[in-house]
Design an enzyme around this catalytic site. Structure first.
Site, PDB file in Angstrom:
ATOM      1  N   THR A 262       0.835  -1.209   0.000  1.00 41.56           N
ATOM      2  CA  THR A 262       0.000   0.000   0.000  1.00 41.56           C
ATOM      3  C   THR A 262       0.866   1.253   0.000  1.00 41.56           C
ATOM      4  OG1 THR A 262      -1.722  -1.177   1.202  1.00 41.56           O
ATOM      5  CG2 THR A 262      -1.802   1.224   1.289  1.00 41.56           C
TER       6      THR A 262
ATOM      7  N   HIS B 272       1.982   1.942  -3.435  1.00 38.71           N
ATOM      8  CA  HIS B 272       0.924   2.590  -4.225  1.00 38.71           C
ATOM      9  C   HIS B 272       0.868   4.087  -3.916  1.00 38.71           C
ATOM     10  CE1 HIS B 272      -0.907  -0.955  -5.993  1.00 38.71           C
ATOM     11  NE2 HIS B 272      -0.810  -1.576  -4.828  1.00 38.71           N
TER      12      HIS B 272
ATOM     13  N   HIS C 251       2.048   2.146   8.098  1.00 40.40           N
ATOM     14  CA  HIS C 251       1.132   1.528   9.066  1.00 40.40           C
ATOM     15  C   HIS C 251       1.695   0.222   9.623  1.00 40.40           C
ATOM     16  CE1 HIS C 251       0.034   0.242   4.994  1.00 40.40           C
ATOM     17  NE2 HIS C 251      -0.165  -0.925   5.556  1.00 40.40           N
ATOM     18  N   GLU C 252       2.964  -0.070   9.344  1.00 38.37           N
ATOM     19  CA  GLU C 252       3.599  -1.261   9.921  1.00 38.37           C
ATOM     20  C   GLU C 252       4.748  -0.775  10.801  1.00 38.37           C
ATOM     21  OE1 GLU C 252       4.838  -3.817   6.728  1.00 38.37           O
ATOM     22  OE2 GLU C 252       2.866  -3.856   5.789  1.00 38.37           O
TER      23      GLU C 252
ATOM     24  N   CYS D 281     -20.843   0.169  14.805  1.00 37.76           N
ATOM     25  CA  CYS D 281     -21.589  -0.292  13.628  1.00 37.76           C
ATOM     26  C   CYS D 281     -21.856  -1.793  13.752  1.00 37.76           C
ATOM     27  CB  CYS D 281     -20.823   0.014  12.336  1.00 37.76           C
ATOM     28  SG  CYS D 281     -19.401  -1.057  12.036  1.00 37.76           S
TER      29      CYS D 281
ATOM     30  N   CYS E 291     -18.668  -3.984  13.611  1.00 38.97           N
ATOM     31  CA  CYS E 291     -17.869  -3.914  14.838  1.00 38.97           C
ATOM     32  C   CYS E 291     -18.529  -4.682  15.978  1.00 38.97           C
ATOM     33  CB  CYS E 291     -17.695  -2.461  15.268  1.00 38.97           C
ATOM     34  SG  CYS E 291     -16.420  -1.583  14.345  1.00 38.97           S
TER      35      CYS E 291
ATOM     36  N   GLU F 188       4.633 -18.583  -8.714  1.00 39.68           N
ATOM     37  CA  GLU F 188       5.315 -17.274  -8.792  1.00 39.68           C
ATOM     38  C   GLU F 188       6.225 -17.285 -10.020  1.00 39.68           C
ATOM     39  OE1 GLU F 188       5.268 -14.243  -6.934  1.00 39.68           O
ATOM     40  OE2 GLU F 188       6.557 -13.774  -8.663  1.00 39.68           O
TER      41      GLU F 188
ATOM     42  N   LEU G 127      -7.422 -12.623  -1.366  1.00 40.98           N
ATOM     43  CA  LEU G 127      -6.843 -11.464  -0.696  1.00 40.98           C
ATOM     44  C   LEU G 127      -6.239 -10.485  -1.714  1.00 40.98           C
ATOM     45  CD1 LEU G 127      -6.064 -10.354   2.246  1.00 40.98           C
ATOM     46  CD2 LEU G 127      -3.774 -11.070   1.605  1.00 40.98           C
TER      47      LEU G 127
ATOM     48  N   ILE H 117     -11.271 -11.709   1.699  1.00 42.29           N
ATOM     49  CA  ILE H 117     -10.540 -11.526   2.967  1.00 42.29           C
ATOM     50  C   ILE H 117      -9.996 -10.106   3.009  1.00 42.29           C
ATOM     51  CG2 ILE H 117      -8.639 -12.315   4.429  1.00 42.29           C
ATOM     52  CD1 ILE H 117     -10.583 -14.528   4.027  1.00 42.29           C
TER      53      ILE H 117
END
Lengths: 352, 352, 352, 352
Positions: free
Chosen positions: C51, C54, C74-75, C107, C110, C206, C273, C298
């Site tokens: 991400t 991107h 975010h990691e 929500c 959640c 791969e 995913l 997922i």
């Protein structure tokens, strides 16, 4: 964010356990001050739980658990009158009830979809101040919005109704045959829930005439009286000799628990909610292992799967709780209400 | 269809219970005649089960269940030597073992994926003639083809290995902590199965030095001796005070069962396979209901989910059963084999 | 309550998207001020996600989603240096990582154990300021305590490792055969997870030599190259003609998705995913309906079931992430790090 | 064992596909001879399936699958008139219907509770001689005993009713909102099943006035006509903007399938039974992966979980199939019956 709400201040009435002895007192206390993530609710309807009766009587369990003084009551419906500074999803005027198990959201149980088994639970009305008062402060995360379609008195009993729904829904239900052991308010509430959830047969056992009658009104296919009938023989007859798929234990009585093992089909689900007063002797080999029985303890309500199920069952008209609510009292007449509750000839008792 | 197979006729040796008393006799009987849907198997390897020891001793259970004369034995590996006229999927020369629960395929349990709980089961080696013989006749639908990659001796113990796999796999396993109560052959077999199935910790309790040692060889992270250690304190220590996610009861001992309740985490799975000799007293409220425990009876093997799992665990090399097979005897030396089995200082005992 | 912590004030470095165009800037900004329910974390290790690539490239998805200026990343792994006034379960000095999906807890998703699908999610590092900075403020409820046994760099990649664990664990795993389509970092991380979770066979496809090699190091039983081999034929051969039980789609490539349908067994699980760039044409009848396939989307990680699974898989030694972490850079050399990430010849890239 | 039954011999009428072209012929053939594990059934009621209409029309699917000559028909009710020598559980005079998928009981699917996906299935009425005849021979293991409480005409449509029950029951149902796409007989049968299974809302889409009317009679809460209404907008309105929990695809139409994706809630279940004629283009990212949708192919009926559910739903009175059976013909007027079926203005059509 709710920046403009004014703080509600002053005194209110509250039904409190003040001393470690029988009884409760209706006294004047300060209205609770809300914390940033709490709301203040004006309580409109309250209902008496079996737990409240234990607290009123001051039995062994109560004496070990409660730390007076504490305001009692954990079943209610009300309207929000003030919101804390960090509350985001509710506003003044919203009608709500609440899950009164205040959980930690950090223990293993809370973080794996089993918050009803939180290691650090605080129950409002037992461990903290509850709803038998004019106002109650509740964390936002515990609130449940009450849709307009739902009768406020039904919303006031979401706690025990949720016990019934949780127990019924703890396994497969559609096309299954059910035996409910014990016709207290939760056992009776389980009748229409099981039927709405697809049960093809619902049998309930109970000795009290009052409750037997109420069970029939609430839709039981058969109500058996263990003091007058051979429950096991009758259940076998009604199930072509096979026994039932599901037993819901709502009585806590050793004799009923034993009957459950006699009436259950191989591989059946045996869900336990009623609290036996003493240990019970079980033949593990014959009653659990060889027949492959699934015995499960049920506690509280799933947060909040059970609550959505309650809404859907009531809004769709599949479950009607009206007959279950049998008595109404003003809060000042609480003694009369509790005495009727102790006699047992009642469904749910509302305190206005 | 198998039209050209010739019928195998003549006499064979069989280890039979002839009279309602202790012991077995190795006698000569006719080779069984196969029915249209059966095959005849030349037995190559046999293993002694705890059930066989009960039958040998002629205890109360045996006396109530068996109807002598009957050929004993239900754990085996062999080669098909004749197939019935309607057999479609097997041929002479195929190597097989078999599920020895001959089930009806018409009762509710059989028709809803729970044939291991069939209402009308006949167990070969208990209710019908078994595998402690030169030949055995088995219905086609009960056969399990043994792949070449699998050691014949491992195939001979698919019955008890299947009990272990069924018990381990009766709930979630990955990243779960396990406590196995009792280090008999099934309890020990459950160790590598749990680990292969993703268990992050496997603790086993046992008092026998022989079995404690074998448990370590088979991969237990910790082997605790209840006669010398405080099992509950140690399990709590090993699980950061939380207890284990899963308890597998493989002993049938009341003290062990009680320890299981002390060691299990809230919402834990407690799977019961060991058969207690007597009823057991349990505090339902404290041990099952409040902590939301799932207590489940386990019986037999899933037909045939468990069997596929066994194949995969062995073929992939994830489970190694070699250390579990500790003794080998010729069938004529069966008395010595059974006496060693009764002493308990053994894993699995093979009869060639 | 944490009354004595002093507020951390001043400036810090942060890697930010400042303008709607390619690239990032390492700039000086104010250290975030913690709210009552947040903690401030000194970031020690960071990792680059697909991400982030991107966002760096500023592709169509990024342009639609991000609102610059925003701090990316975010990691991470770090140490708490300040706690908000209402924080109860963490203290200064605790080492943590975090679920960066900040969810609403109100929500339907959640409140029914599916917070990873929250209707109102805010992702830190995408929608709010992230971890490519000296400090980050994170809500207490999102924190994950890092046990000492776990390598800080492994803790820094719990986000993508959690994607792998979530995908593998979205159905049965024990004794199942797996096909993983695509050897990016998540696909590769899924290899040891599947094996630890009981997979009996793990095949990965791969084309990149670098990633093929890394997949072998991480334990794949077979690595197939769709540019050189007939993947479907080979998978069928390796599964005795039956196909695999589980397909994990980690590539987003239409050709790979099609291969998945060709390689899956009837009733198989097909977990998706990888994000395809465009719609894909599927023969519903032949590929999903007749064979009874379970196709599942997922997203994210289960909060926090997946996180417990990660801890257990790593602490028990069942999964080793060391080979997956292939590059290390100082934060100021971020351009070099991102360019290597874009080339694809890398596992996980750490920013110190 | 049934030793005294006499063999039924002679000629009977049968509706057969004799040539690879449109139409069927009502001809005289020999009454089938039962094998040891079969029974002979005198057929009393038959029903026409959509599959029979395909066979009648001789479309591409039929031309590829059928090998004339073959007796058609796989929905029926009848009485046993002869039992094979090895039949144990049924006797002459028993009233039965049958699962017409004759499965192998030896493949992976059969041996893991998924016999409805058998690798070697033979469907009577398609691959072997069926029920549009005076008599039919069926294996004992496929029989389903019809209780007296069940109307013979309802028993005659257990095959399609079972498709409906299987689809509804392929996930959670209680308190869930349902959208059924397509009002053919199976879609319409799913309405009362979903409601009996606890659905809180059932919406069906259909364009035919006849079927829209029948859907209302069968209990749909809302019937939407995609040719006249904005289905997506209406479904969102009826579900407070959230979409439905469950979509049942019963039409096979690409436009309906697309509407299903637009109407489903995050994490929803999308069960596919209707067979699209061609491949369909799907946005995997937006429609499946990000919202975490569970897409599942449904085929046949679970053997025999679905059958027990059907019995229970009908015997308990929870489902009433009477309005669904709209036409009756004598077998000799089969052409008229098939032509009405092809026009579509019909529920189920019975051949006496």
């Amino acid at each position: 964010m709710n920046v403009n709400t004014e703080s509600v201040k002053g005194k209110m009435k509250a039904l409190r356990k003040l001393r470690p002895e029988k009884g409760l007192d209706l006294v004047e206390v300060s209205i609770p001050q809300v914390k940033p993530l709490e709301v203040l609710i004006k309580v409109i309807k309250r209902a008496i739980c079996g737990t409240d009766l234990h607290i009123y009587k001051w039995d062994e369990w109560s004496a070990n658990r409660l730390k007076p003084p504490v305001t009692t009551g954990h079943e209610f419906y009300g309207e929000i009158v003030e919101v804390g500074s960090e509350v985001k999803h509710y506003k003044v005027g919203d009608t709500v009830t609440a899950e009164m198990h205040v959980v930690c959201y950090q223990c293993y149980q809370c973080r794996t979809s089993k918050a009803h088994l939180c290691e650090n639970v605080v129950i409002l009305g037992v461990d903290g101040d509850g709803a038998f008062a004019d106002y109650i402060a509740v964390p936002e995360i515990n609130l449940w919005r009450v849709p307009k379609e739902i009768d406020p008195e039904w919303a006031a009993i979401y706690d025990p109704f949720g016990n019934a729904v949780h127990t019924v829904m703890a396994g497969e239900t559609v096309g299954k045959t059910f035996l409910i052991l014990g016709g207290g308010p939760i056992g009776i509430a389980a009748i229409p829930v099981a039927k709405a959830a697809g049960a093809s047969l619902v049998i309930l056992t109970e000795v009290s005439e009052y409750r037997k009658n109420l069970s029939k009104i609430m839709g039981a296919d058969y109500v058996l009286d263990p003091s007058k009938e051979d429950v096991v023989a009758k259940v076998k007859e009604l199930t072509h000799g096979e026994g039932v798929d599901v037993v819901l234990e709502m009585s806590g009585h050793p004799a009923a628990i034993e009957q459950g093992f006699r009436c259950i089909k191989k591989a059946g689900r045996y869900s336990l909610l009623g609290i036996p007063a003493k240990p019970i002797t079980i033949d593990f080999a014959k009653d659990i292992i060889f027949p492959g029985i699934q015995l499960q303890g049920i506690n509280g309500r799933r947060m909040f799967e059970t609550w959505y199920q309650m809404d859907q069952l009531l809004i769709s008209g599949k479950v009607n709780l009206k007959p279950l609510i049998t008595h109404h009292f003003k809060m000042e007449n609480y003694k009369e209400a509790f005495e009727i509750g102790l006699l047992g000839n009642a469904g749910k008792i509302i305190l206005e």
